[in-house]
Design a protein around this motif. Structure first.
Motif, short mmCIF file in Angstrom:
data_model
loop_
_atom_site.label_atom_id
_atom_site.label_comp_id
_atom_site.label_asym_id
_atom_site.label_seq_id
_atom_site.Cartn_x
_atom_site.Cartn_y
_atom_site.Cartn_z
N ALA A 78 0.89 -1.20 -0.07
CA ALA A 78 0.05 -0.04 0.11
C ALA A 78 0.75 1.21 0.01
N LEU A 79 2.09 1.09 0.26
CA LEU A 79 2.94 2.38 0.03
C LEU A 79 3.71 2.53 -1.12
N THR A 80 4.27 3.62 -1.25
CA THR A 80 5.03 3.91 -2.54
C THR A 80 6.30 3.51 -2.61
N THR A 81 6.94 3.45 -3.77
CA THR A 81 8.28 3.15 -3.82
C THR A 81 9.23 3.84 -2.75
N LEU A 86 19.75 6.66 -9.09
CA LEU A 86 20.56 5.41 -9.06
C LEU A 86 20.11 4.38 -10.20
N GLY A 87 18.72 4.53 -10.13
CA GLY A 87 17.83 3.53 -11.15
C GLY A 87 18.45 3.83 -12.52
N ASP A 88 18.26 5.11 -12.85
CA ASP A 88 18.82 5.30 -14.16
C ASP A 88 20.20 4.97 -14.58
N ALA A 89 21.23 5.15 -13.60
CA ALA A 89 22.63 4.95 -13.67
C ALA A 89 22.52 3.47 -13.99
N TYR A 90 21.85 2.64 -13.19
CA TYR A 90 22.03 1.17 -13.23
C TYR A 90 21.22 0.32 -14.16
N GLY A 91 20.27 0.99 -15.10
CA GLY A 91 19.46 0.44 -15.87
C GLY A 91 18.23 -0.21 -15.04
N LEU A 92 17.97 0.45 -14.03
CA LEU A 92 16.83 -0.01 -13.21
C LEU A 92 15.82 1.12 -13.01
N PRO A 93 15.19 1.38 -14.11
CA PRO A 93 14.13 2.65 -13.94
C PRO A 93 13.05 2.19 -13.09
N LEU A 94 12.69 3.32 -12.11
CA LEU A 94 11.66 3.05 -11.39
C LEU A 94 11.19 4.41 -11.10
N ASP A 95 9.71 4.39 -10.83
CA ASP A 95 8.83 5.63 -10.30
C ASP A 95 8.62 5.62 -8.90
N PRO A 96 9.17 6.48 -8.24
CA PRO A 96 9.45 6.78 -6.91
C PRO A 96 7.85 6.91 -6.30
N ASN A 97 6.91 7.49 -7.04
CA ASN A 97 5.88 7.80 -6.46
C ASN A 97 4.47 6.46 -6.80
N ALA A 98 5.01 5.49 -7.36
CA ALA A 98 4.26 4.36 -7.83
C ALA A 98 3.80 3.57 -6.46
N VAL A 99 2.61 3.19 -6.35
CA VAL A 99 2.14 2.30 -5.31
C VAL A 99 2.57 0.80 -5.55
N VAL A 100 3.42 0.20 -4.79
CA VAL A 100 4.13 -1.12 -4.98
C VAL A 100 3.10 -2.24 -5.32
N GLY A 101 1.90 -2.13 -4.77
CA GLY A 101 1.02 -3.03 -5.17
C GLY A 101 0.62 -3.07 -6.60
N ASP A 102 0.86 -1.95 -7.32
CA ASP A 102 0.54 -1.98 -8.87
C ASP A 102 1.64 -2.37 -9.70
N LEU A 103 2.69 -2.91 -9.07
CA LEU A 103 4.07 -3.04 -9.67
C LEU A 103 4.31 -4.55 -10.03
#
Lengths: 524, 379
Positions: free
Chosen positions: A103-106, A130-147
C-alpha cells in the motif's frame, strides 16, 4: 571473466569466512565453512535446498550468529551482531522474498529501510538517479501493489544500493523473474562488477552461474565440497558437486524382480497452474511390483507437480494418464486412489502430510479414514479412538518414533521423527503402490537409513515404490532404476547397473540428446 | 493503507510508522482459557468508567445492568428467551469459523428462516394440527440454509469473499422482510399497521413453564443443537474434517476432503440453525411476522461464538452472558435513564476485549519504522 579473477587475486579479499559453524539442535547447518570473496567479483554460492546457503548468508548479514569460526571483512575479524551493523560495514542483501508494503509507494518503502531519517523527496531523487544509472528505471511515487515482480525486485536492489554497499548478497534473484527480466538483471550485475563491487550470488540454476559468476563455492549438507571456477566446469559436473558423488556402499536385498506393472504413467500432461509452476509434458513411466524406481532432478523441475498429479490432489484430464493396478485412475480423487491400493507421502510434512496442531492419532486418521473406515470409524462416522490409539502405538514402535508425550501434536515431534511416523502410517497399510516425495529431507542419518530400508523391504514384499528425491546418494542406494526429471520432462529410466553419477548428472542438466530432439520438435 | 502502517504528519514532519505483531513462540494455555473471563472483567471496568463519565453512579449502574435482571423469575425467563437465538446461531457459526468460513450474515439467514417458517401459518391459517409446528421448524431451517447457500455458492463458484457477500445479504433480507410485512403478508384487518396476522396457538412454540414466564421450547432446541454439534466436532469424522480443513487446508486436501464441500456444509449448517432460531423467535417469542424480528441477534451471535471459544458448550454460557447485556440495556434504560444503545456498547467492548486478549496471547507488539523528517510538497 578470467581477467576479473586475475585482478582480484592480486588485490586481496573483501570478505573471508573461516571455519564458520552453526548448529541447530542435532543438525549441523554449517560445518566449518570457508569462503572468500574478492573485490569486483561475482561469487556463486551453490547448493541444494537445505545445503546451508541461507544459514551462511544470514550469519554474514547478522540475522544469525555463528557458533564457531570467524568472519573477516577487509582482512579484519568482525562480529556482525545485526543487519544494521552489516549495512554499516558495507554488506547489503536482497532477499528472495521481498519485504515491501503493497500500500506504500516506492519511495516510502525505501525510506522504511534506511537507518537514518531522510526526507522522502531526497530519497525519491536519489533512488531515481541510481535507477537510471544502473538500468533499473523506477517511479518513486508508484504504489508497490501495482508493480510487477521484476519492478519490485528493482526497488529491493535500489534500496540495497542506496546504502553504498561493497558486497551485495542476492538470494536466488532470478527465481521470480522472467527470462527477459533476468537478462536485464545480468546487465546490471555486470555493471556493478565493473565498478569494483562484489556480489555473492546464491542460486541453484547452473546455466546462469556459469554465465555470470567468476568463482563458485559449492555447499552440501552444510559443508564446502568445492571451490571452483564455473567457466571451467560443465553443468553436469556442477550438479554432481551439488548433489554429491561419493557413492555409499550399498547392501541390496536381492535384485528388483519384474512383476506386473502396478503404477503406469502414460503420457501425463499438466499445464502450469501458476506462472511459477512447471508444466508436465508427456511424462511416461511404469513401476512394476517388486521394484523401486527413483526420480532424480534439480529442485523445481516439475517433481512437485508430478507428485500432486499421481496422488490425485490434482486430477488428470483423461483417465488413462495414470493407471493403478491396471485400472485407469486419472479421474479418481486421492481417497479413491488410496482405496485402489496406493499410498502417498508428500514432500512437506507439516501442513501437507500432517496437520501441525493435531495429535498423532488424528494425523493417522488423516490419510486412513477411507481405507480403514471399518476399523477406525463406527456408525455415523463416530471415531473409534481406542482402535486408532492402538494403531498409532503400533506405528510408533515399528518405526521407532521418539516422542515426548503419549499422543503429542505433530508439530511437537522433530522433523525426522514425524517423517518416520508419516511413512509408517502408510507402510502400516501394506500399500501395493507407494509414491514418496523427498523421503529423508532434513532427516538425520539414522532415521534416513531406517526409512530407506523400510522402502526397499516394501518393494521386495511385492509392492511398486516410486521415490522422488534430490539426494542422488539416496536414489543410488535404494533404486532399481533412476529416471530424471528436467523442465517437466521425464527421461527413460536408467537401470541401476548402467547408471553413473555422470550420466544422471548430465540428464539433470537437461543435456540428454533425446530431450534436445523433443524440444526441437515442440518448437518446430 | 495496509493495516499496521500509518502515515502521519506532526509539526511539519511527515512519515510512516509501522507496528508489527510478532508471533510468540509459545502461548500460555492458562491465559487462553482465562481470556473470556479477563475480557468480561475488562468490560465491567470500562463499563463503570463509561457510566461515571456520563454522570451515573458506576456501581449502582452495573448492579442494575448485570444483577437486577437475574433477581426475578420472569426476567430469568426473559434472559432465556434472548439467549435462545444467540446460542442457536452461534453454535452454527462455530462450525463455520472452525472450518475457516467467515459467515457474517447469520442475521439474514435468521430473517429468512423466520419468513419461510411462518409462510404456512400466515398463508394457510386453517392448517392447525400436530404437524403444523414441525413443518414450520423444517421450513425455517430450509429457508435459513437456502439463504446461507448463496454466499457459499458465490465463494465456491466465483471465489467471492464470503464476509462481504454474507454481510450484504443481511440488508437484502431486512428490506425484503420489511416489504413483506407492509405488503404481501400484511394482516388485511390490521388497520394498516405493518405485520402479519397473529399466529394461531397451534403455530406457536409452547412455553416450557407457563406459570413462571415466557421461555419457550426454543431453548431446548438450542441446547440439543449445542450438544449435537459439540459431539460432532469432537468425536466424528465430519468434525475432524471441519477442524482439519480449518487449520491446515492443504492437509485437508491430502486427506481427500473437499474444500468447496466444506464451504457448503458450514454455510448450510449455520444457515439452518440461524433459520431455526428465526422461526423459533417468530413462533415462540413474537407470535407474528413483523417488519423487524431481530435486535441484531445474528451479529451478537458472532460475539457469543468467540466468547464461547468456538466450543458449543462454551457457547451456551456465552449466550447467557450476552443475553444479559440485552436485558441490562433495557433495565438501565428504565432505572438509569440511559439509552438502550448502551447494550451495543457493552457487546462491542466484550468482543473487542476477547479478540484483543486472544491476539496478545498469540502475538506481541513491536514498533518498527520511524518518523521521516520531511518538507514534502506532494502528498
Amino acid at each position: 571473466m578470467t581477467d576479473a579473477t586475475a585482478t582480484t587475486a592480486a588485490s586481496g579479499t573483501l570478505l573471508r569466512v573461516a571455519g564458520i559453524t552453526k548448529v541447530f539442535g542435532t543438525l549441523k547447518a554449517n560445518d566449518a565453512v570457508d569462503l572468500d570473496v574478492a573485490p569486483g567479483e561475482i561469487h556463486a554460492l551453490l547448493g541444494e535446498n537445505g545445503a546451508g546457503k541461507s544459514t551462511l548468508v544470514k550469519m554474514l548479514f547478522g540475522s544469525l550468529q555463528p557458533d564457531a569460526g570467524t568472519i573477516f571483512w577487509k582482512e579484519e575479524p568482525v562480529a556482525v551482531a545485526n543487519p544494521m551493523q552489516a549495512r554499516a560495514l558495507g554488506i547489503g542483501m536482497v532477499f528472495q522474498h521481498f519485504s515491501l508494503f503493497d500500500a506504500l509507494t516506492t519511495a516510502e518503502n525505501i525510506a522504511l529501510s534506511l537507518d537514518e531519517a531522510t526526507a522522502l523527496s531526497t530519497i525519491a531523487e536519489r533512488a531515481k538517479a541510481l535507477g537510471d544509472a544502473y538500468g533499473l528505471p523506477l517511479d518513486p511515487n508508484a504504489v508497490v501493489g501495482d508493480l510487477s515482480v521484476g519492478e519490485r525486485q528493482r526497488i529491493e536492489i535500489i534500496r540495497c544500493l542506496l546504502q553504498k554497499p561493497e558486497l551485495i548478497i542476492l538470494d536466488e534473484p532470478t527465481s521470480v523473474l522472467t527470462p527477459q527480466e533476468a537478462e536485464k538483471l545480468f546487465v546490471t550485475l555486470d555493471q556493478l562488477r565493473g565498478e569494483g563491487k562484489s556480489i555473492l550470488y546464491i542460486s541453484h540454476r547452473l546455466e546462469e552461474v556459469q554465465r555470470i559468476c567468476d568463482r563458485a563455492t559449492v555447499l552440501r549438507h552444510g559443508k564446502v565440497v568445492a571451490h571452483c571456477t564455473p567457466a571451467n566446469e560443465t553443468p553436469a559436473s556442477l550438479a554432481s558437486m551439488m548433489v554429491g558423488a561419493d557413492v555409499a556402499a550399498v547392501q541390496r536385498t536381492g535384485a528388483g524382480s519384474t512383476g506386473e506393472p502396478l503404477l503406469e504413467i502414460v503420457d501425463l500432461v499438466r499445464h502450469a497452474a501458476s506462472p511459477f509452476a512447471v508444466p508436465l509434458s508427456g511424462v511416461s513411466l511404469t513401476v512394476r511390483a517388486g521394484e523401486v524406481i527413483g526420480i532424480a532432478g534439480v529442485a523445481g523441475n516439475g517433481q512437485g507437480e508430478l507428485f500432486e498429479a499421481l496422488s490425485g490432489e490434482v486430477l488428470q484430464t483423461t483417465p488413462g494418464q495414470v493407471r493403478l493396478r491396471g485400472k485407469d485412475s486419472g479421474r479418481l480423487g486421492i481417497s479413491q486412489r488410496r482405496r485402489a491400493g496406493a499410498a502417498f507421502v508428500p514432500e512437506e510434512r507439516l501442513g501437507h502430510g500432517a496437520a501441525p496442531g493435531m495429535k498423532l492419532s488424528e494425523n493417522l486418521l488423516l490419510s486412513r479414514h477411507r481405507t480403514d473406515g471399518k476399523a477406525f470409524l463406527g456408525p455415523l462416522g463416530v471415531i473409534r479412538s481406542g482402535a486408532i490409539a492402538r494403531s498409532t502405538k503400533r506405528i510408533v514402535s515399528d518405526m521407532d518414533v521418539r516422542k515426548s508425550a503419549e499422543d503429542p501434536e505433530a508439530a511437537a515431534l522433530s522433523g525426522g521423527n514425524l517423517q518416520k511416523f508419516i511413512i509408517g502410517r502408510e507402510l502400516d497399510r501394506k500399500p501395493a503402490i507407494m509414491v514418496v516425495n523427498q523421503p529423508t529431507w532434513g532427516v538425520d542419518a539414522g532415521a534416513a537409513a531406517h526409512i530407506r530400508q523400510a522402502l526397499i523391504e516394501l518393494a521386495r514384499s511385492g509392492s511398486a515404490v516410486l521415490v522422488i528425491s534430490q539426494d542422488l546418494d539416496e536414489l543410488f542406494e535404494i533404486s532399481d532404476s533412476i529416471a530424471v526429471m528436467h523442465n517437466g520432462h521425464l527421461s527413460a529410466p536408467v537401470p541401476i547397473a548402467d547408471a553413473t553419477y555422470e550420466k544422471i548428472g548430465l540428464l539433470m542438466g537437461g543435456a540428454e540428446p533425446g530431450h534436445a530432439a523433443r524440444d526441437m520438435e515442440v518448437q518446430a | 493503507m495496509r493495516p499496521g502502517t500509518w502515515k502521519f504528519r506532526r509539526e511539519g514532519e511527515e512519515g510512516v510508522i509501522r507496528i508489527e505483531l510478532v508471533k510468540r513462540p509459545q502461548h500460555s494455555a492458562f491465559f487462553s482459557a482465562m481470556s473470556p473471563f479477563i475480557a468480561f472483567g475488562l468490560t465491567l471496568v470500562f463499563g463503570a468508567i463509561l457510566f461515571a463519565a456520563i454522570g451515573k453512579p458506576p456501581l449502582a449502574a452495573l448492579y442494575s445492568y448485570f444483577i437486577e435482571p437475574l433477581s426475578e423469575m420472569w426476567s430469568v425467563h426473559e434472559l432465556i428467551i434472548k439467549a435462545t437465538p444467540l446460542i442457536m446461531i452461534a453454535v452454527g457459526l462455530s462450525v463455520c469459523y472452525r472450518s475457516n468460513n467467515w459467515n457474517i450474515g447469520a442475521e439474514g439467514q435468521f430473517i429468512f428462516g423466520g419468513i419461510a417458517g411462518s409462510l404456512i401459518p400466515i398463508l394457510v391459517p386453517g392448517f392447525q394440527n400436530a404437524a403444523t409446528l414441525p413443518l414450520m421448524m423444517i421450513m425455517g431451517m430450509i429457508g435459513g440454509a437456502a439463504y446461507g447457500a448463496i454466499p457459499a455458492l458465490l465463494k465456491t463458484r466465483f471465489n467471492t469473499n464470503e464476509i462481504l457477500t454474507s454481510l450484504m445479504l443481511v440488508y437484502v433480507a431486512q428490506l425484503f422482510l420489511d416489504w413483506l410485512a407492509r405488503g404481501a403478508l400484511r394482516d388485511p384487518n390490521g388497520a394498516g399497521f405493518p405485520g402479519s396476522i397473529r399466529l394461531s396457538s397451534a403455530a406457536q412454540l409452547p412455553e416450557i413453564a407457563p406459570s413462571q414466564g415466557g421461555a419457550h421450547l426454543g431453548i431446548v432446541f438450542a441446547v440439543i443443537a449445542a450438544v449435537v454439534v459439540w459431539f460432532m466436532l469432537r468425536s466424528t469424522l465430519k468434525g475432524f474434517e471441519v477442524r482439519l480443513i480449518g487449520s491446515s487446508p492443504r492437509a485437508g486436501r491430502f486427506a481427500g476432503f473437499s474444500a468447496p464441500g466444506m464451504v457448503f456444509f458450514a454455510f448450510l449448517v449455520s444457515g439452518a440453525l440461524a433459520g431455526l432460531a428465526g422461526i423459533s423467535e417468530v413462533s415462540g417469542a413474537i407470535g407474528q411476522l413483523r417488519e423487524t424480528i431481530s435486535p441484531g441477534y445474528g451479529f451478537t451471535a458472532i460475539i457469543v461464538a468467540f466468547l464461547g471459544r468456538l466450543n458449543p458448550l462454551g457457547i451456551i454460557a456465552a449466550g447467557l452472558v450476552l443475553a444479559l447485556t440485552y436485558l441490562g440495556g433495557e433495565a438501565a434504560q428504565i432505572s438509569l435513564g440511559v439509552s438502550d444503545k448502551v447494550a451495543r456498547v457493552f457487546q462491542g467492548m466484550l468482543l473487542f476485549f476477547v479478540l484483543g486478549c486472544d491476539t496478545l496471547i498469540h502475538y506481541r507488539i513491536r514498533v518498527a519504522g520511524r518518523a521521516i523528517a520531511s518538507a514534502m510538497e506532494k502528498s
